[in-house]
Structures are given as structure tokens and as C-alpha cells.
Motif scaffolding. Structure first.
Motif, PDB file in Angstrom:
ATOM      1  N   HIS A 125     -56.043 -29.452  -4.926  1.00 48.32           N
ATOM      2  CA  HIS A 125     -55.658 -28.438  -3.989  1.00 48.32           C
ATOM      3  C   HIS A 125     -56.235 -28.812  -2.650  1.00 48.32           C
ATOM      4  O   HIS A 125     -57.330 -29.399  -2.556  1.00 48.32           O
ATOM      5  N   ILE A 126     -55.493 -28.749  -1.548  1.00 45.33           N
ATOM      6  CA  ILE A 126     -55.735 -29.050  -0.274  1.00 45.33           C
ATOM      7  C   ILE A 126     -55.889 -27.889   0.666  1.00 45.33           C
ATOM      8  O   ILE A 126     -54.938 -27.019   0.324  1.00 45.33           O
ATOM      9  N   LEU A 127     -57.069 -27.659   1.191  1.00 49.51           N
ATOM     10  CA  LEU A 127     -57.321 -26.173   1.619  1.00 49.51           C
ATOM     11  C   LEU A 127     -57.639 -26.480   3.269  1.00 49.51           C
ATOM     12  O   LEU A 127     -58.191 -27.409   3.744  1.00 49.51           O
ATOM     13  N   CYS A 128     -56.926 -25.279   3.767  1.00 50.60           N
ATOM     14  CA  CYS A 128     -57.250 -25.385   5.365  1.00 50.60           C
ATOM     15  C   CYS A 128     -58.363 -24.499   5.667  1.00 50.60           C
ATOM     16  O   CYS A 128     -58.307 -23.197   5.436  1.00 50.60           O
ATOM     17  N   PRO A 129     -59.495 -25.051   6.435  1.00 50.54           N
ATOM     18  CA  PRO A 129     -60.584 -24.412   6.309  1.00 50.54           C
ATOM     19  C   PRO A 129     -60.246 -23.178   7.609  1.00 50.54           C
ATOM     20  O   PRO A 129     -61.247 -21.964   7.600  1.00 50.54           O
ATOM     21  N   CYS A 130     -59.357 -23.271   8.346  1.00 49.08           N
ATOM     22  CA  CYS A 130     -59.248 -22.332   9.180  1.00 49.08           C
ATOM     23  C   CYS A 130     -58.719 -20.847   8.986  1.00 49.08           C
ATOM     24  O   CYS A 130     -59.090 -19.666   8.961  1.00 49.08           O
ATOM     25  N   HIS A 131     -57.505 -20.845   7.867  1.00 50.44           N
ATOM     26  CA  HIS A 131     -57.155 -19.451   7.374  1.00 50.44           C
ATOM     27  C   HIS A 131     -56.927 -19.664   5.956  1.00 50.44           C
ATOM     28  O   HIS A 131     -56.047 -18.888   5.387  1.00 50.44           O
ATOM     29  N   GLN A 132     -57.444 -20.601   5.373  1.00 42.26           N
ATOM     30  CA  GLN A 132     -57.448 -20.657   3.573  1.00 42.26           C
ATOM     31  C   GLN A 132     -56.204 -20.849   3.204  1.00 42.26           C
ATOM     32  O   GLN A 132     -56.021 -20.522   1.985  1.00 42.26           O
ATOM     33  N   SER A 133     -55.156 -21.285   3.918  1.00 46.05           N
ATOM     34  CA  SER A 133     -53.882 -21.702   3.217  1.00 46.05           C
ATOM     35  C   SER A 133     -54.264 -22.832   2.338  1.00 46.05           C
ATOM     36  O   SER A 133     -54.943 -23.665   2.648  1.00 46.05           O
ATOM     37  N   THR A 134     -53.554 -22.849   1.206  1.00 45.50           N
ATOM     38  CA  THR A 134     -54.126 -23.662  -0.077  1.00 45.50           C
ATOM     39  C   THR A 134     -52.552 -24.367  -0.538  1.00 45.50           C
ATOM     40  O   THR A 134     -51.793 -23.670  -0.924  1.00 45.50           O
ATOM     41  N   PHE A 135     -52.716 -25.596  -0.593  1.00 46.62           N
ATOM     42  CA  PHE A 135     -51.641 -26.394  -0.875  1.00 46.62           C
ATOM     43  C   PHE A 135     -51.901 -27.322  -2.276  1.00 46.62           C
ATOM     44  O   PHE A 135     -53.069 -27.785  -2.476  1.00 46.62           O
ATOM     45  N   ASP A 136     -50.660 -27.614  -3.056  1.00 44.29           N
ATOM     46  CA  ASP A 136     -51.077 -28.411  -4.507  1.00 44.29           C
ATOM     47  C   ASP A 136     -50.694 -29.900  -4.279  1.00 44.29           C
ATOM     48  O   ASP A 136     -49.519 -29.899  -4.162  1.00 44.29           O
ATOM     49  N   ALA A 137     -51.633 -30.510  -3.764  1.00 45.54           N
ATOM     50  CA  ALA A 137     -51.009 -31.955  -3.779  1.00 45.54           C
ATOM     51  C   ALA A 137     -50.430 -32.695  -4.938  1.00 45.54           C
ATOM     52  O   ALA A 137     -49.425 -33.566  -4.685  1.00 45.54           O
ATOM     53  N   SER A 138     -50.433 -32.282  -6.006  1.00 45.20           N
ATOM     54  CA  SER A 138     -50.006 -32.713  -7.301  1.00 45.20           C
ATOM     55  C   SER A 138     -48.532 -32.096  -7.530  1.00 45.20           C
ATOM     56  O   SER A 138     -47.739 -32.529  -8.201  1.00 45.20           O
ATOM     57  N   ASP A 139     -48.382 -30.976  -6.805  1.00 47.64           N
ATOM     58  CA  ASP A 139     -46.986 -30.474  -6.973  1.00 47.64           C
ATOM     59  C   ASP A 139     -46.345 -30.246  -5.499  1.00 47.64           C
ATOM     60  O   ASP A 139     -45.950 -29.345  -5.044  1.00 47.64           O
ATOM     61  N   SER A 140     -45.928 -31.284  -4.805  1.00 51.41           N
ATOM     62  CA  SER A 140     -45.150 -31.467  -3.488  1.00 51.41           C
ATOM     63  C   SER A 140     -45.891 -30.787  -2.592  1.00 51.41           C
ATOM     64  O   SER A 140     -45.314 -30.306  -1.538  1.00 51.41           O
ATOM     65  N   ALA A 141     -47.255 -30.467  -2.647  1.00 54.81           N
ATOM     66  CA  ALA A 141     -47.965 -29.693  -1.562  1.00 54.81           C
ATOM     67  C   ALA A 141     -47.576 -28.158  -1.483  1.00 54.81           C
ATOM     68  O   ALA A 141     -47.304 -27.783  -0.307  1.00 54.81           O
ATOM     69  N   LYS A 142     -46.956 -27.751  -2.573  1.00 52.80           N
ATOM     70  CA  LYS A 142     -46.478 -26.443  -2.599  1.00 52.80           C
ATOM     71  C   LYS A 142     -47.506 -25.433  -2.302  1.00 52.80           C
ATOM     72  O   LYS A 142     -48.816 -25.458  -2.426  1.00 52.80           O
ATOM     73  N   VAL A 143     -47.280 -24.043  -1.404  1.00 55.18           N
ATOM     74  CA  VAL A 143     -48.327 -23.320  -0.988  1.00 55.18           C
ATOM     75  C   VAL A 143     -48.742 -22.289  -2.271  1.00 55.18           C
ATOM     76  O   VAL A 143     -47.924 -21.973  -3.084  1.00 55.18           O
ATOM     77  N   VAL A 144     -50.074 -22.655  -2.549  1.00 54.95           N
ATOM     78  CA  VAL A 144     -50.669 -21.891  -3.784  1.00 54.95           C
ATOM     79  C   VAL A 144     -51.203 -20.455  -3.191  1.00 54.95           C
ATOM     80  O   VAL A 144     -51.497 -19.398  -4.275  1.00 54.95           O
ATOM     81  N   PHE A 145     -51.721 -20.459  -2.134  1.00 56.24           N
ATOM     82  CA  PHE A 145     -52.460 -19.283  -1.680  1.00 56.24           C
ATOM     83  C   PHE A 145     -52.450 -19.370  -0.244  1.00 56.24           C
ATOM     84  O   PHE A 145     -52.345 -20.257   0.397  1.00 56.24           O
ATOM     85  N   GLY A 146     -52.682 -18.287   0.454  1.00 57.24           N
ATOM     86  CA  GLY A 146     -52.853 -18.260   1.855  1.00 57.24           C
ATOM     87  C   GLY A 146     -51.513 -17.809   2.688  1.00 57.24           C
ATOM     88  O   GLY A 146     -50.580 -17.677   2.232  1.00 57.24           O
ATOM     89  N   PRO A 147     -51.779 -17.748   4.178  1.00 58.21           N
ATOM     90  CA  PRO A 147     -50.594 -17.385   4.903  1.00 58.21           C
ATOM     91  C   PRO A 147     -49.698 -18.403   5.203  1.00 58.21           C
ATOM     92  O   PRO A 147     -48.494 -18.170   5.988  1.00 58.21           O
ATOM     93  N   ALA A 148     -49.788 -19.392   4.961  1.00 60.00           N
ATOM     94  CA  ALA A 148     -48.559 -20.762   5.198  1.00 60.00           C
ATOM     95  C   ALA A 148     -47.610 -20.208   4.434  1.00 60.00           C
ATOM     96  O   ALA A 148     -47.461 -19.550   3.352  1.00 60.00           O
ATOM     97  N   HIS A 149     -46.347 -20.783   4.661  1.00 60.57           N
ATOM     98  CA  HIS A 149     -44.999 -20.398   3.847  1.00 60.57           C
ATOM     99  C   HIS A 149     -44.666 -21.767   3.374  1.00 60.57           C
ATOM    100  O   HIS A 149     -44.189 -21.862   2.225  1.00 60.57           O
ATOM    101  N   ARG A 150     -44.725 -22.944   4.084  1.00 58.68           N
ATOM    102  CA  ARG A 150     -44.038 -24.154   3.644  1.00 58.68           C
ATOM    103  C   ARG A 150     -44.839 -25.020   3.251  1.00 58.68           C
ATOM    104  O   ARG A 150     -46.276 -25.004   3.519  1.00 58.68           O
ATOM    105  N   PRO A 151     -44.575 -25.929   2.304  1.00 58.31           N
ATOM    106  CA  PRO A 151     -45.465 -26.985   1.984  1.00 58.31           C
ATOM    107  C   PRO A 151     -45.749 -27.990   3.091  1.00 58.31           C
ATOM    108  O   PRO A 151     -44.969 -28.228   3.945  1.00 58.31           O
ATOM    109  N   LEU A 152     -46.715 -28.749   2.901  1.00 57.17           N
ATOM    110  CA  LEU A 152     -47.042 -29.923   3.958  1.00 57.17           C
ATOM    111  C   LEU A 152     -45.881 -30.778   3.727  1.00 57.17           C
ATOM    112  O   LEU A 152     -45.758 -31.177   2.646  1.00 57.17           O
ATOM    113  N   PRO A 153     -45.239 -31.404   4.904  1.00 56.49           N
ATOM    114  CA  PRO A 153     -44.371 -32.515   4.799  1.00 56.49           C
ATOM    115  C   PRO A 153     -44.874 -33.636   4.097  1.00 56.49           C
ATOM    116  O   PRO A 153     -46.101 -34.036   4.520  1.00 56.49           O
TER     117      PRO A 153
END
Lengths: 341, 580
Positions: A282-310
Motif C-alpha cells: 500500500h502507498i499512503l498519503c500522509p496528508c489525508h490518508q488516501s491509500t493506493f495499492d501498488a500491486s493493483d494498478s495503484a487503485k484507491v483502497v481507502f480515503g478521499p482520493a478517487h483516481r489511481p496514481l498514474p
């Protein structure tokens, strides 16, 4: 018999007179004298206390000058704190002495009889209002604005337009070249090497061990016209995992032997997503805790972000250094109105 | 006091000099009028009136310490390499703004103290503004004629937020830089104009070279000038209206009771300035704030975990953290509800309701009179409950802005905390409203109980018949007045929709809406004890005359309540509570 009729609180009802709708205001409390009001010794004591407080202030202010002269901030955090502490405490004494002295003086020695002052309605009296309206009416008549519609229109229009002469140049210059499409472009393109932030050292794929994370910038960053602006768009987080853990990527063949690279700018409001958790990928943004799954196209798994990291498509060049296959295929960072246009 | 009555002493040299100066000034300015008018002006005394003073004084402290800082701070984003006493940053590339902040901290003697005084004063400035606003809100001090001054105060609060944010960003450290990046992200989420607003702010792309100098001008010139002007207006209106006073014997809407400006408030308020400044200086001396030398200069690739904005920005941060990732695309255009709702819509709603509250409440009461005696919060249950609900939602956003720290301190899952706050944001405010309203109504009932039956004395008396009673001591006139002085507020009455000939009345819909609002505010209520009720209660207790009083009293109540629920205890109950 539960209520004892003490004459001071009793109501005048026994003689059969009608009761008032509401209670009556008993009027101000009687003034309660302070000890010092009758005891000259207590008064003298209070006076001495005030003088001592002023004296503390004087000593504090002198102390501040002494601390300034004798204790420089020095070279370490410790010496800096000491200088700050002494100067600050002296200033505190210099101020607190005056403040407490004045308040104590007011409370202990000054006349403490409460007084009442009448209030008057905020609105002016009727005759004054009539005169005010009359004054305005006369003024309007003298100016003859009521009868000259064109003049009125011309005046209002000119007053409304004159700020444009200041506002247009101001607003026009604020945004520099106003080329807002620049935020869709980054320095990444085919063949640009991935280098370590901030040293700029290129990275060999073989040096990237499984489970490690690299903070990456493009190799040509320092040559850019505005390196900081470019860095704000081009920073990348690169991690390596066991290729078998890689569930998906945003484009086929965009990773290299379990090494994946994503834009480090959060798709929420743009903080750098700097925290990588190697067990969960998991990649985590320390500001607002959006969490992305690096093993799965950086899809959002939690938090306020909507799109995966490009994802940045990567490969290795002839010397084994990691390079970009191409730039990002979508704009990086937070969403904005014309992002898809 | 001896000074008041003492005979005029022969004029000393100082007195003569003072008289000559006064004469000189008066002949050139006519200042005598102002002195005559204001020197002995009466101000009421209460600790809660000091909250606004703290705001004023911390602003003065901000001006003093801020002026010191401008002498040494360099508002420039030009990149330099640091070489100075702070070895940890030696050779590091940073903006001149950050380098000069380091210089202020390590090399300018007293610079760190002034920086910390400035920062602490800013936090206290905002805190005192907010608590002062709470005092004004809960005591109903915003009612006519002070609605406009409420708006001035509201604007000051917004300006304070802007001043805080613009100042926080000036050192150009990692924390403030990421704060600006978030501001940029929020600006860009605004439909259509977002990218242009961002470019306009930053002079091009983020972070650019323009922002720090621009913020500097905004922070040290524009906003302080506006704040200063509005503070002047705020205080002018305080003088015009004369200060409100808490209810109590002798205090009415037609007078003001207190002490004269000169000398009592010159000493007390003047002294209090020094006390406030002293406390801020003590904080700055002993408590480190914003140690930017540990954070390092702004770098768009670096971020610290556990980063928090200053407290007054936490509610915005909390909203951003709580919001689920809603975003949708219409045609080709992206709308980021995950940013717009917490970043624009919720603060917009919260602030609009706050600014308009005096006007909303005026519509509900239909009251056009001036009010100078404050409400006890219990006597305005709907307002008090609303205020507490408002603060609850604000506090949940503030706490959500620290969800990462809560997670690390209490070893909880950040996801659970976030979900808890998401639910609480909707559940807690109504709950807080309900509980507060019940508490207010109960306190009012307790006041009634006290007025009707007096204090328990603990003295038990046995009658010849064998009956035991506890003797109650009636309230004295002052104690009683505090509990009965307020006017009962009832829902407004409106004229019927149709007149006697069945013609629909114009403006009925608006009236009906006002009536609904009014019922919402005042349907549940406890009214103050009337003299008739007190007499009834007393005669009940002593098996005395006036047997008809309770009956009359009941009729009166039903007539006055006109169909609405009425929560005053029935006379029967009073007997029960009296003889326990």
C-alpha cells in the motif's frame, strides 16, 4: 408552612390587590465594602503590593537587556533555546509586573462603587430624522440629479468602469503566461532515466531489491527552466515487489520485473504520497490518508482520493539503467475541470 | 475612598503642567467634548467580556512582533545554499525566505523569541475570536441593535483565518509548502475557473517564484490594514451601543451598570494588555512552536507524517480527510465532489449560517425591540442547543483533522477512526442539540422550582399532628429576580390566511413560514414564575387564603399557550415536590 414569610421578599397580596403580571426589579445590590475601605493598614498593604509588582517589572526589563547582551543564541539548538528562555522570561516579568500591578491597583485601591448610566435608544429622535431627511432632499434637489436621467446613467457607468483600468492589468498579469495546459505535461518521455531524489544518480534495475522503495526524479530535472515547478509534477515513487504479487498494471508491460513506478503526487489534493508499506504494497498519503495499492494498478483502497496514481511505464536501457518507456498517459495530481480535454 | 472626598489640594507643579497641556490641546482640537463624554463612561464588568479584549491585545502583540520580524525576513523564493550556524542544513538548497527564517532563529538575538511570540499570539488571536464569538452567540448579544457589529466581528474572524494561513506559509518550510499545495489542489477543484485561479495565485505553475512575495504583501499590509479598520469600526459600535450587561438586579435594557472608563478600565484593561502580552511571552519563552529548522525547506517531493496545520485550519483539513472519493465527469469535464464538498460547500454553509444567525433569530422571534440585557443561555434553549450542535460538528471536523495523531497515540486503525468520524459527523450534532435543549429546559425548571419553593434548609419540623416537613428558605429579592427577569418567548401569532370575506391574504405564505420557524424555536419552553404562581405556591404550602389562585393560574396558562405544548409544572406537582 414550608415558606416563612420574611417581609423583604413577601408579596403585597394579602390585601386583595391584583397581582402584577411580572415581578419587579429589586434594584441594585447594596455596595459591599472591601477590607481596605475601612482598614488603612490593609490599604497600605495593597499599595505596597502594587509597588512591588512594578518593581518586578523594572527588574525584568533590565534583565531582558542583560540577557540580550550576555546570552547569544549560539550554534546549537541548546544554546539557542537558553537564549530564548532567558530573554523570554525577562520580558515576561517586565510585562506581567505592569499588568498585575495595574489590575491590583484597580481592584484593591480604586473606587469600586458601581454606577448606573442611562441608555438612549440607538435610533435618533423623530425631529432629528425629519431634519436629516430634509437635508438629503434639499441636497438632491440642489444637485438636480432627479431630473437628469442621462447624467445619472453616465455617472454610474463611468464610476463602474474606472476600476477596470487597474483591475484588468492586475488580474491579467497575475497568472504569468496563463498556459494552464502546462500542468498536464511533465519532463518524463521516452528514454529519460529514473534518478534518485535528490542526488540525481541513475538507478540500475539490479540495485533495486524486492521490498525497497525509491523516491525518483527525471534525470534532466536540473536543466529545466523552472526545476521546482517541474519537480512538483515529475516526482515518482518506485517500488519493487515479487512479480508474482503484481495483480495488475495500468498498461501491459509498464513494469519491469516487479518494479513499478507511480506519480508521487496524490490524485486527491496533491501531497506527495511518500509512505510505502511493503507487506501490503500500500502507498499512503500522509496528508489525508488516501491509500493506493501498488500491486493493483495503484487503485484507491481507502480515503478521499478517487483516481489511481498514474503509472509511469518503465524499462531498462542498454546499460541496465531504469528509463521511462514514455511519459504519463494521463495528467498527474489532483483532478481539475478540464483534465480530460 | 479617600481620594473621592478629599478637598482640592493646592495645585502642584504636575497638576499645573497637565492643565496647561490640556488647555493647549483643547484650544486646537476641542478635545474637551470627547473627554467629558467618554472619560467617565460606564462599562459593565464580567470575565467573559475579556475574551474580546484578549483578541484585541493579541492583535497588538502581533503588530509589534510582526514589525520586528519584517526587519529580518526576506520574502523571496530565490534559491540559495545555506551556510550558517545550523550545521544540519549546511549546503542545503532552500529559498531565501527559509534561509532568512533560519537566520532569524539562530543569528538574530531575540529573533526566535519574536517568531514564537508571533506564532503563539496568532493562535491565541484566533482562539479568543472564536470564544468571544461563542460568548456573544450564547448570550444573545448579537440581537438588535448589534446585528451589524456581529457581521463586522464575523468578517474579522474570516480575516483572522486568512492572516493566519498567509503568515503560516511565509517561512517556506516543508509543512507550509504542503499546506499551499493542498490549497492549490482545492483551488483547482473549482469548476471551470479552477486552473486559472491556481495560476492567478501562484503566478503560473505551482510553486512558482511569486507566491511568497505576494503572500507577504497580503500578510503584512492588506489583511492587517483591513483588520485594523474593522477593529476600529467594531469598537466604535461598542461605544455607540454601550456594552451589553448580564441580567441581575438593577440592570435593565434602559441602563448600563458598571465602572467608569477612567480610571477603573484604563487600569484594568490597560493592565490586562500587559497580562496578555506577558502570558504570550512566557509561552514563547518556554514552548517551542513551529521549529522549521527541523522540518527543512519546502521540496515538492518531501512530506512529513503526522503533519498538522494550525488549529484554526484543522476543520478544513478534517473535512478533506473524512470525505469519500466522489468524483464524476460530465461530458469531458471533471467535478471533484471529494474536494468541493469539504473544501467549499461545508465551510460555505457553516459560515453562512453563522453570519446570518442574528437575522434568522430575529425572523423567528418577530421581536423589533433593542436588547441590552444578555440572555442566560438556558433561557434560550433552541439557540443554545443549536450553538452546541454547531460546535459539535466543528469539533468533529477538527478531530478528524488529527485522525493520524489519534491513530498513532491510541494505537487505533486510521480507517476505523475515519469511519467513526464520518458517522459522528451526521449523528453527533443532532444528539448534541437534543441533549443541550433538554439540559436547558431542565435548568429552567430548576429555576422555577427554586423560586417557588426556596432553598432547602435541611431543617425538619414536626407538627403536632405528627406531620414532618422540611423548612424551605425563600429566595431573597435579588436571587429571585435573576431567575424571573427574562420575558417568556412564545411562537409568533399570525393573521389567518383568509380575511372575513374569504379573500386570500397577500404575504400569508411568508408569515406562515415565519410562524413555522418560530414554533421550531419556541414551542418547547418553560416560562418564568409569575407573582401569581409564587403566591399560589406559598398559599398552598401554608394552607392559607386564596384558594382560587391555582385555578386562575391554570386558565391563564392555557390561554397564553394557544395550542402549543407547555412545560411549566402543574400546580399539583408543586405540592408534591414541596413536601418530600
Amino acid at each position: 408552612m414550608s415558606t416563612h414569610h420574611d417581609p423583604s421578599t413577601d408579596l403585597t397580596t394579602r390585601d386583595g390587590a391584583p397581582l402584577p403580571e411580572r415581578f419587579e426589579d429589586p434594584g441594585l445590590h447594596e455596595h459591599r465594602a472591601r477590607v481596605g475601605d475601612s482598614d488603612p493598614k490593609a490599604q497600605k498593604r495593597a499599595e505596597r503590593q502594587v509597588v512591588v509588582l512594578f518593581a518586578i517589572s523594572i527588574l525584568g526589563s533590565i534583565g531582558a537587556v542583560v540577557a540580550y547582551a550576555l546570552v547569544p543564541p549560539g550554534e546549537t539548538v541548546g544554546s539557542m533555546r537558553m537564549s530564548n528562555l532567558l530573554l523570554g522570561l525577562a520580558l515576561f516579568l517586565g510585562l506581567a509586573g505592569i499588568g498585575l500591578a495595574a489590575v491590583h491597583w484597580a481592584k484593591a485601591l480604586m473606587n469600586d462603587h458601581e454606577r448606573a448610566e442611562d441608555r438612549h435608544p440607538t435610533a435618533t429622535s423623530e425631529p432629528v430624522r425629519v431634519k436629516a431627511v430634509e437635508a438629503l432632499r434639499e441636497g438632491v434637489k440642489d444637485s438636480s440629479i432627479g431630473r437628469r436621467g442621462v447624467l445619472k446613467g453616465a455617472m454610474v457607468t463611468s464610476l463602474a468602469l474606472f476600476p477596470l483600468g487597474i483591475a484588468v492589468p492586475l488580474v491579467g498579469n497575475l497568472g504569468g503566461d496563463w498556459d494552464v495546459s502546462a500542468s498536464k505535461r511533465t519532463l518524463w518521455r521516452r528514454g529519460v532515466r529514473l534518478t534518485i531524489d535528490p542526488s540525481g544518480r541513475p538507478i540500475k534495475a539490479s540495485d533495486v531489491t524486492i521490498g525497497s522503495a525509491f523516491h525518483v526524479i527525471p534525470e534532466n530535472l536540473e536543466e529545466a527552466e523552472h526545476p521546482l515547478d517541474e519537480k512538483a509534477k515529475a516526482v515518482v515513487l518506485m517500488v519493487r515487489m515479487d512479480p508474482r504479487d503484481l495483480k495488475s498494471e495500468q498498461g501491459e508491460g509498464w513494469s519491469y520485473d516487479g518494479i513499478v513506478a507511480f506519480s508521487k503526487i496524490c490524485t486527491h489534493v496533491g501531497c506527495p504520497v511518500a509512505l510505502y508499506e511493503q507487506q501490503t504494497h500500500h502507498i499512503l498519503c500522509p496528508c489525508h490518508q488516501s491509500t493506493f495499492d501498488a500491486s493493483d494498478s495503484a487503485k484507491v483502497v481507502f480515503g478521499p482520493a478517487h483516481r489511481p496514481l498514474p503509472q509511469l511505464p518503465i524499462t531498462v536501457d542498454d546499460e541496465g539503467y531504469l528509463v521511462a518507456q514514455d511519459g504519463f498517459d494521463t495528467p498527474i495530481g489532483p483532478s481539475f475541470w478540464e483534465r480530460l480535454t | 475612598m479617600s481620594t473621592v472626598d478629599s478637598p482640592p489640594a493646592p495645585a502642584s507643579r504636575t497638576t499645573r503642567a497637565a492643565a496647561a497641556t490640556a488647555d493647549y490641546l483643547d484650544q486646537r482640537t476641542g478635545v474637551g467634548n470627547a473627554v467629558k463624554e467618554f472619560a467617565r463612561k460606564i462599562f459593565p464588568d464580567h470575565w467573559s467580556f475579556l475574551l474580546g479584549e484578549i483578541a484585541l491585545y493579541s492583535f497588538v502583540v502581533l503588530l509589534i512582533s510582526g514589525t520586528f520580524l519584517t526587519m529580518f525576513f526576506v520574502p523571496s523564493m530565490t534559491e540559495v545554499h545555506y551556510h550558517g550556524p545550523w550545521a544540519a542544513m549546511d549546503g542545503v538548497q532552500m529559498s531565501e525566505a527559509f534561509a532568512s527564517t533560519l537566520r532569524l532563529s539562530f543569528e538574530v538575538r531575540g529573533g526566535l523569541l519574536m517568531r514564537q511570540i508571533h506564532h503563539w499570539a496568532a493562535l491565541i488571536f484566533m482562539a479568543s475570536i472564536v470564544t468571544h464569538m461563542m460568548r456573544v452567540f450564547f448570550t444573545g448579544a448579537f440581537r438588535k441593535p448589534r446585528e451589524l457589529n456581529w457581521l463586522v466581528g464575523f468578517t474579522l474572524m474570516i480575516l483572522g483565518l486568512l492572516a493566519g494561513f498567509s503568515g503560516y506559509s511565509l517561512p517556506d518550510d516543508v509543512l507550509s509548502g504542503n499546506g499551499l499545495r493542498i490549497a492549490d489542489g482545492v483551488a483547482r477543484a473549482i469548476p471551470i475557473a479552477g486552473s486559472y485561479i491556481s495560476f492567478g495565485l501562484f503566478g503560473g505553475e505551482f510553486p512558482g517564484m511569486e507566491l511568497i512575495p505576494r503572500l507577504f504583501t497580503v500578510h503584512i499590509l492588506l489583511i492587517p490594514a483591513l483588520i485594523l479598520a474593522l477593529i476600529g469600526l467594531h469598537l466604535l459600535m461598542v461605544v455607540l451601543h454601550k456594552h451589553t450587561q448580564y441580567p441581575g438586579s438593577g440592570r435593565t435594557d434602559k441602563n448600563v451598570v458598571g465602572y467608569p472608563l477612567f480610571p477603573v478600565y484604563v487600569a484594568k484593561a490597560g493592565g490586562f494588555f500587559f497580562v496578555v502580552f506577558a502570558v504570550i511571552a512566557l509561552m514563547a519563552a518556554t514552548m517551542t512552536i513551529n521549529p522549521v529548522w527541523n522540518y527543512g525547506p519546502f521540496d515538492p517531493g518531501v512530506v512529513g507524517a503526522g503533519a498538522q496545520p494550525d488549529w484554526y485550519m484543522l476543520f478544513l483539513e478534517g473535512g478533506l480527510r473524512l470525505m469519500p472519493g466522489w468524483e464524476f465527469v460530465i461530458g469531458q469535464y471533471t467535478i471533484s465532489m471529494n474536494i468541493l464538498i469539504p473544501g467549499v460547500i461545508i465551510p460555505g454553509l457553516l459560515f453562512t449560517v453563522l453570519a446570518l444567525w442574528p437575522f434568522i433569530e430575529a425572523a423567528a422571534t418577530g421581536d423589533k425591540r433593542e436588547h441590552h440585557v444578555l440572555d442566560r443561555p438556558r433561557n434560550a434553549p433552541f439557540r443554545t442547543a443549536f450553538g452546541v450542535a454547531y460546535l459539535t460538528s466543528f469539533s468533529i471536523l477538527v478531530l478528524a483533522g488529527s485522525n493520524d495523531l489519534i491513530a498513532t497515540h491510541f494505537h487505533l486503525s486510521i480507517n476505523d477512526i475515519t469511519w467513526t468520524f464520518r458517522v459522528l459527523f451526521f449523528v453527533a450534532p443532532p444528539l448534541a442539540f437534543w441533549i443541550t435543549k433538554r439540559i436547558c429546559l431542565s435548568l429552567q425548571r430548576k429555576d422555577r422550582e427554586l423560586v417557588l419553593h426556596g432553598h432547602e434548609t435541611g431543617r425538619i419540623v414536626r407538627f403536632a399532628s405528627g406531620e414532618y416537613i422540611e423548612v424551605h428558605k425563600p429566595l431573597d429579592a435579588h436571587e429571585r429576580w435573576l431567575r424571573v427577569q427574562h420575558e417568556p418567548r412564545r411562537p409568533i401569532e399570525i393573521e389567518p390566511a383568509e380575511d372575513s370575506r374569504g379573500v386570500r391574504r397577500k404575504g400569508y405564505r411568508l408569515d406562515a413560514a415565519k410562524r413555522r420557524l418560530s414554533k421550531l424555536f419556541y414551542e418547547d419552553r418553560v416560562e418564568p414564575v409569575t407573582p401569581a404562581e409564587l403566591v399560589a405556591a406559598q398559599s398552598h404550602g401554608s394552607h392559607d387564603a386564596l384558594p382560587l389562585a391555582p385555578e386562575e393560574h391554570r386558565e391563564e396558562l392555557t390561554a397564553g399557550a394557544s395550542g402549543s405544548r407547555h412545560l411549566a409544572p402543574e400546580p399539583e406537582d408543586t405540592e408534591g415536590t414541596q413536601r418530600h
